[in-house]
Design an enzyme around this catalytic site. Structure first.
Site, PDB file in Angstrom:
ATOM      1  CE  LYS A 114     -21.464 -52.476   6.898  1.00 49.37           C
ATOM      2  NZ  LYS A 114     -20.123 -53.004   7.280  1.00 49.37           N
ATOM      3  CG  ASP A 132     -22.822 -50.544  11.565  1.00 48.28           C
ATOM      4  OD1 ASP A 132     -23.602 -49.476  11.671  1.00 48.28           O
ATOM      5  OD2 ASP A 132     -21.832 -50.795  11.754  1.00 48.28           O
TER       6      ASP A 132
END
Length: 204
Positions: A114, A132
């Site tokens: 991420k 995420d």
DNA sequence: AACTCGGGGCA
DNA sequence: TGCCCAGAGTT
């Protein structure tokens, strides 16, 4: 399917950004953002960036002092340890320059999939969408990406989200995932995407 | 695959 | 007041 357009109309006041002036600041802020909000991170970086303006200062920080500087954020021991190590790697291997490749960024402790995508898309304008746990779950429920990996989910999202929104898309998807498309007891009644959602169709 | 870190948000 | 987590590393 205009997912992001619908989410933007539904959540016009979504908190959307880390404050940063250069790739280094965005990298640090994004490493700090794990398991907390951009709002909390911005409170800390306000004092952190003047004190540690570049990888050099970060690499020379002491564990104890850096922990104290970010203590209002969760997971501060891991994060301070990772940040110092990241600073040292940046100095020793990357000549103090933030790498602009996913492989380079993911060599840095504290930076994963991420974080790499956030830095690539927002600091270097390289096409990427940050995925995420919330983004992953929302995409799965919509039916875009059952049984796929986060990297594959990213590719699927890039197909249905306008390119100019890629660098910011995760903010709305995360917000939606937290407040409505929750892991437990999702609030499908107030979901603007329910008519397009496999999870909703299958459960009604 | 499960566990850990941790202050903040939320019920 | 107790539960969960806007990730990533370790075992």
């Amino acid at each position: 399917m205009k997912i992001l357009k619908l989410l933007k109309e539904t959540y016009p006041d979504v908190e959307t950004a880390l404050d940063f002036e250069n790739p280094y600041q965005l990298l640090v802020a994004t490493i700090l953002s794990a398991q907390t909000t951009d709002i909390q991170v911005n409170k800390v970086t306000n004092n952190l960036f003047p004190k540690y303006p570049s990888p050099k200062e970060l690499s020379e920080a002491t564990q104890e002092e850096l922990e104290n500087d970010i203590k209002t954020i969760g997971l501060y021991k891991n994060k301070s340890k990772n940040l110092i190590k990241t600073g040292k790697i940046l100095m020793e291997k990357f000549n103090g320059v933030i790498p602009d490749t996913r492989e380079g960024l993911m060599e840095l402790p504290g930076a994963g999939r991420k974080t790499a995508n956030v830095v690539l898309s927002n600091a270097f304008n390289i096409p990427a969408i940050a995925v995420d746990t919330h983004v992953f779950r929302v995409s799965r429920r919509l039916g875009l990406s059952q049984g796929k990996t986060p990297d594959e989910v990213e590719q699927d999202l890039m197909k249905i989200i306008p390119k100019e929104d890629w660098k910011d898309a995760h903010h709305w998807l995360i917000w939606h995932g937290r407040l409505v498309c929750k892991a437990q007891n999702p609030n499908c009644q107030s979901c603007p995407l329910s008519s397009e959602c496999c999870f909703f169709q299958n459960s009604h």
